[in-house]
Design a protein around this motif. Structure first.
Motif, PDB file in Angstrom:
ATOM      1  N   ALA A 195      39.936  32.703  54.139  1.00  0.00           N
ATOM      2  CA  ALA A 195      40.108  33.993  53.485  1.00  0.00           C
ATOM      3  C   ALA A 195      41.508  34.086  52.906  1.00  0.00           C
ATOM      4  O   ALA A 195      42.464  33.560  53.467  1.00  0.00           O
ATOM      5  N   GLY A 196      41.615  34.756  51.776  1.00  0.00           N
ATOM      6  CA  GLY A 196      42.920  34.934  51.148  1.00  0.00           C
ATOM      7  C   GLY A 196      42.805  35.861  49.965  1.00  0.00           C
ATOM      8  O   GLY A 196      41.989  36.789  49.949  1.00  0.00           O
ATOM      9  N   TYR A 197      43.620  35.588  48.956  1.00  0.00           N
ATOM     10  CA  TYR A 197      43.661  36.424  47.763  1.00  0.00           C
ATOM     11  C   TYR A 197      43.503  35.571  46.513  1.00  0.00           C
ATOM     12  O   TYR A 197      43.758  34.365  46.514  1.00  0.00           O
ATOM     13  N   LEU A 198      43.077  36.221  45.445  1.00  0.00           N
ATOM     14  CA  LEU A 198      43.080  35.626  44.116  1.00  0.00           C
ATOM     15  C   LEU A 198      44.416  35.919  43.449  1.00  0.00           C
ATOM     16  O   LEU A 198      45.209  36.742  43.927  1.00  0.00           O
ATOM     17  N   LYS A 199      44.665  35.279  42.321  1.00  0.00           N
ATOM     18  CA  LYS A 199      45.916  35.491  41.592  1.00  0.00           C
ATOM     19  C   LYS A 199      46.050  36.932  41.111  1.00  0.00           C
ATOM     20  O   LYS A 199      47.161  37.432  40.931  1.00  0.00           O
ATOM     21  N   PRO A 254      36.736  13.937  44.804  1.00  0.00           N
ATOM     22  CA  PRO A 254      36.310  13.060  45.898  1.00  0.00           C
ATOM     23  C   PRO A 254      36.420  13.772  47.237  1.00  0.00           C
ATOM     24  O   PRO A 254      37.164  14.750  47.379  1.00  0.00           O
ATOM     25  N   PRO A 255      35.696  13.290  48.253  1.00  0.00           N
ATOM     26  CA  PRO A 255      35.669  13.975  49.550  1.00  0.00           C
ATOM     27  C   PRO A 255      37.025  14.046  50.238  1.00  0.00           C
ATOM     28  O   PRO A 255      37.866  13.170  50.083  1.00  0.00           O
ATOM     29  N   GLY A 256      37.205  15.119  51.013  1.00  0.00           N
ATOM     30  CA  GLY A 256      38.329  15.211  51.922  1.00  0.00           C
ATOM     31  C   GLY A 256      39.463  16.112  51.510  1.00  0.00           C
ATOM     32  O   GLY A 256      40.384  16.332  52.280  1.00  0.00           O
ATOM     33  N   ALA A 257      39.444  16.665  50.287  1.00  0.00           N
ATOM     34  CA  ALA A 257      40.551  17.490  49.805  1.00  0.00           C
ATOM     35  C   ALA A 257      40.197  18.965  49.956  1.00  0.00           C
ATOM     36  O   ALA A 257      39.180  19.405  49.448  1.00  0.00           O
ATOM     37  N   TYR A 258      41.073  19.729  50.626  1.00  0.00           N
ATOM     38  CA  TYR A 258      40.743  21.103  50.996  1.00  0.00           C
ATOM     39  C   TYR A 258      41.662  22.129  50.351  1.00  0.00           C
ATOM     40  O   TYR A 258      42.842  21.871  50.094  1.00  0.00           O
ATOM     41  N   THR A 259      41.108  23.304  50.143  1.00  0.00           N
ATOM     42  CA  THR A 259      41.858  24.444  49.635  1.00  0.00           C
ATOM     43  C   THR A 259      42.994  24.778  50.598  1.00  0.00           C
ATOM     44  O   THR A 259      42.840  24.706  51.817  1.00  0.00           O
ATOM     45  N   TYR A 260      44.146  25.184  50.030  1.00  0.00           N
ATOM     46  CA  TYR A 260      45.335  25.395  50.859  1.00  0.00           C
ATOM     47  C   TYR A 260      46.290  26.356  50.154  1.00  0.00           C
ATOM     48  O   TYR A 260      46.391  26.365  48.928  1.00  0.00           O
ATOM     49  N   ASP A 261      46.981  27.163  50.939  1.00  0.00           N
ATOM     50  CA  ASP A 261      48.009  28.062  50.400  1.00  0.00           C
ATOM     51  C   ASP A 261      49.317  27.293  50.327  1.00  0.00           C
ATOM     52  O   ASP A 261      50.061  27.206  51.303  1.00  0.00           O
ATOM     53  N   THR A 262      49.630  26.730  49.177  1.00  0.00           N
ATOM     54  CA  THR A 262      50.766  25.813  49.055  1.00  0.00           C
ATOM     55  C   THR A 262      52.115  26.513  49.076  1.00  0.00           C
ATOM     56  O   THR A 262      53.132  25.881  49.359  1.00  0.00           O
ATOM     57  N   ASN A 263      52.171  27.801  48.747  1.00  0.00           N
ATOM     58  CA  ASN A 263      53.469  28.480  48.679  1.00  0.00           C
ATOM     59  C   ASN A 263      53.548  29.733  49.547  1.00  0.00           C
ATOM     60  O   ASN A 263      54.407  30.588  49.337  1.00  0.00           O
ATOM     61  N   LEU A 296      45.341  31.408  47.625  1.00  0.00           N
ATOM     62  CA  LEU A 296      44.987  30.026  47.933  1.00  0.00           C
ATOM     63  C   LEU A 296      44.902  29.187  46.672  1.00  0.00           C
ATOM     64  O   LEU A 296      44.455  29.655  45.618  1.00  0.00           O
ATOM     65  N   GLU A 297      45.337  27.939  46.808  1.00  0.00           N
ATOM     66  CA  GLU A 297      45.222  26.966  45.728  1.00  0.00           C
ATOM     67  C   GLU A 297      44.080  26.001  46.036  1.00  0.00           C
ATOM     68  O   GLU A 297      43.891  25.603  47.197  1.00  0.00           O
ATOM     69  N   VAL A 298      43.344  25.638  45.001  1.00  0.00           N
ATOM     70  CA  VAL A 298      42.197  24.741  45.138  1.00  0.00           C
ATOM     71  C   VAL A 298      42.574  23.394  44.536  1.00  0.00           C
ATOM     72  O   VAL A 298      43.104  23.336  43.412  1.00  0.00           O
ATOM     73  N   PRO A 299      42.322  22.281  45.241  1.00  0.00           N
ATOM     74  CA  PRO A 299      42.780  20.982  44.757  1.00  0.00           C
ATOM     75  C   PRO A 299      41.802  20.288  43.824  1.00  0.00           C
ATOM     76  O   PRO A 299      40.589  20.373  43.961  1.00  0.00           O
ATOM     77  N   GLY A 300      42.375  19.581  42.859  1.00  0.00           N
ATOM     78  CA  GLY A 300      41.674  18.577  42.077  1.00  0.00           C
ATOM     79  C   GLY A 300      42.462  17.288  42.212  1.00  0.00           C
ATOM     80  O   GLY A 300      43.676  17.318  42.442  1.00  0.00           O
ATOM     81  N   LEU A 301      41.823  16.132  42.073  1.00  0.00           N
ATOM     82  CA  LEU A 301      42.494  14.857  42.318  1.00  0.00           C
ATOM     83  C   LEU A 301      42.545  13.995  41.071  1.00  0.00           C
ATOM     84  O   LEU A 301      41.560  13.875  40.336  1.00  0.00           O
ATOM     85  N   THR A 302      43.730  13.380  40.837  1.00  0.00           N
ATOM     86  CA  THR A 302      43.931  12.442  39.744  1.00  0.00           C
ATOM     87  C   THR A 302      44.550  11.176  40.315  1.00  0.00           C
ATOM     88  O   THR A 302      45.497  11.252  41.106  1.00  0.00           O
ATOM     89  N   LEU A 303      44.033  10.022  39.950  1.00  0.00           N
ATOM     90  CA  LEU A 303      44.589   8.772  40.452  1.00  0.00           C
ATOM     91  C   LEU A 303      46.047   8.620  40.018  1.00  0.00           C
ATOM     92  O   LEU A 303      46.420   8.916  38.884  1.00  0.00           O
ATOM     93  N   TRP A 310      46.915  21.416  41.806  1.00  0.00           N
ATOM     94  CA  TRP A 310      46.562  22.654  42.488  1.00  0.00           C
ATOM     95  C   TRP A 310      46.223  23.737  41.470  1.00  0.00           C
ATOM     96  O   TRP A 310      46.985  23.957  40.523  1.00  0.00           O
ATOM     97  N   TYR A 311      45.092  24.429  41.703  1.00  0.00           N
ATOM     98  CA  TYR A 311      44.591  25.436  40.767  1.00  0.00           C
ATOM     99  C   TYR A 311      44.453  26.796  41.441  1.00  0.00           C
ATOM    100  O   TYR A 311      44.060  26.891  42.610  1.00  0.00           O
TER     101      TYR A 311
END
Length: 445
Positions: free
Chosen positions: A231-235, A287-296, A301-308, A325-326
């Motif tokens: 649970a958290g907030y939107l922008k 890809p599997p294993g990356a979780y939403t997190y409050d980075t600041n 909450l920020e939602v992750p996307g992955l780039t090699l 982070w989005y």
């Protein structure tokens, strides 16, 4: 291919976040920390429990949530003295044994068992104290069975002598949260519809002695299971619930529930899925294993996307990712920043813009050390080394083992230090000062 964000956490103290990385030991933090011990009050409670149950028991620790102790001490009935809740199972039954809950009351400075009951399930998923406006908290317990994906929510109210079951619901994901900002908690719960072909979210609200569903929302049918709910907030400042889940077995994504007011009060809504529209593809499909997190730490909450990272490809067996982070705003995912995330060692490093697409990372031969370098194509991919980050014991640092490094942070109650070294050969255009490294470095647990 191994696309792994690895969990690293001290089991009793650190809420592990599965974040970008490569193959690292799960115990890289655990091995540096001293194990926790029962404090004096917990020892007194445990002694009172054993007087009631006998010594052949095993304490059960909740797997998730903010209450990770087998002992929960709180005031359940509004009287002057607190109660203690202890979750345990028979040691003879093994890990598949039934979860039991013992309620103890403090009477004349002595803990006394007043109620003992068997719960469904063999594991305690989480325990939450709920404010439902009655003046005393209710206790929401998530239960599951070892090796089984089924979960059960039970909500209890203490009547002064026994724990009464107020609600019992099966679920795939759930969270206790004041979604409608009325100063009372609701349960946001996702479960399968009859027939098992689709899922719905519903808000359960307490009124007149029971919990009842007050609104529902359709869930994305392409998501086969949920692995984390927060649970958290939107922008835009509105409250939201974020659900990380799987599309099949090889792709993760994040679904977001919000709340909107209506003429009848309000309802939960799915902000990322509309059953009347074609499903959208988002940059947070990953890809599997990356979780939403409050980075600041602002509750948005920020939602992750992955780039090699540069130099790595999908064909490789071991790779590193840059995490983009989005934030979710006005129906779209908007990029906030990019970071290297090392979950095994419990930190992330925000990349400056000039590093993105030019800087990569690899492990060094020294344990728990990462090297950040300017990438170039060819047999020698390291053009310039820019930064080393090392996790170490404070005692080793104080003994002078790492003389060329500077402390940038610490964790584990100060037992662990994070050290940085910036080579003199790092080019000016990509060089970060030690001050900038400290600013861009952060821990998470």
């Amino acid at each position: 291919m191994k696309k792994r964000w690895l969990r690293g956490a001290a089991a009793a103290a650190l809420a592990g976040l599965m974040l970008t990385g490569c193959s690292m030991p799960k115990t890289s933090i655990d091995s540096l920390l001293a194990p926790p011990r029962l404090n004096d009050e917990q020892s007194d409670i445990y002694a009172a429990l054993v007087r009631e149950t006998g010594a052949d028991i095993r304490l059960l620790y909740p797997q998730k949530g903010s209450n990770r102790s087998a002992f929960l001490i709180t005031n359940l009935d509004g009287e002057a003295t607190p109660e203690a809740l202890v979750f345990y199972q028979s040691a003879a039954s093994g890990v598949s044994g039934t979860v039991r809950l013992n309620v103890l009351d403090k009477q004349e400075d002595r803990w006394v068992s007043v109620n003992d009951l068997a719960l469904d399930g063999s594991q305690v998923e989480d325990v939450t104290l709920m404010n439902v406006g009655t003046g005393a908290p209710m206790v929401a317990v998530g239960l599951n069975y070892a090796g089984d994906g089924a979960s059960l929510l039970k909500i209890f109210s203490f009547n002064g002598k026994t724990m009464d079951v107020i609600c019992s619901e099966s679920y795939l994901a759930k969270i206790v949260f004041d979604m409608d900002s009325d100063d009372q908690d609701e349960v946001i719960l996702v479960s399968q519809m009859e027939g098992g072909l689709s899922m719905k979210a519903k808000a359960l609200t307490y009124a007149n002695g029971r919990f009842r569903p007050t609104s529902t929302a359709s869930m994305d049918p392409s998501i086969t299971r949920y692995v984390r709910i927060q649970a958290g907030y939107l922008k835009n400042g509105k409250k939201a619930v974020y659900l990380d889940g799987y599309r099949g077995s090889t792709l993760m994504t994040t679904e977001i529930l919000g709340y909107e007011k209506t003429s009848l009060g309000g309802r939960i809504v799915n902000l990322t899925y509309d059953p009347m529209e074609e499903p959208k593809r988002y940059p947070v499909d990953r890809p599997p294993g990356a979780y939403t997190y409050d980075t600041n730490n602002d509750s948005v909450l920020e939602v992750p996307g992955l780039t090699l990272m540069p130099g790595y490809s999908e064909e490789m067996t071991s790779v590193f990712y840059l995490t983009d982070w989005y934030n979710f705003l006005d129906g779209e995912f908007v990029k906030l920043k990019s970071s290297y995330v090392n979950s095994a060692q419990g930190y992330l490093l925000d990349f400056p813009e000039e590093w993105i697409g030019r800087v990569s990372v690899r492990k060094t031969s020294q344990a728990n050390e990462m090297m950040f370098y300017e990438y170039q194509e060819g047999d020698d991919s390291v053009r310039n080394v820019l930064l080393y980050i090392l996790m170490a014991k404070r005692s080793d640092w104080e003994a002078g083992k790492y003389k060329d490094y500077q402390i940038i942070n610490s964790s584990g109650g100060g037992q662990i230090v994070y050290l940085a070294k910036i080579p003199d050969t790092a080019p000016y255009v990509l060089r970060m000062t030690l001050t900038k490294v400290k600013e861009r470095f952060s821990r998470y647990y």
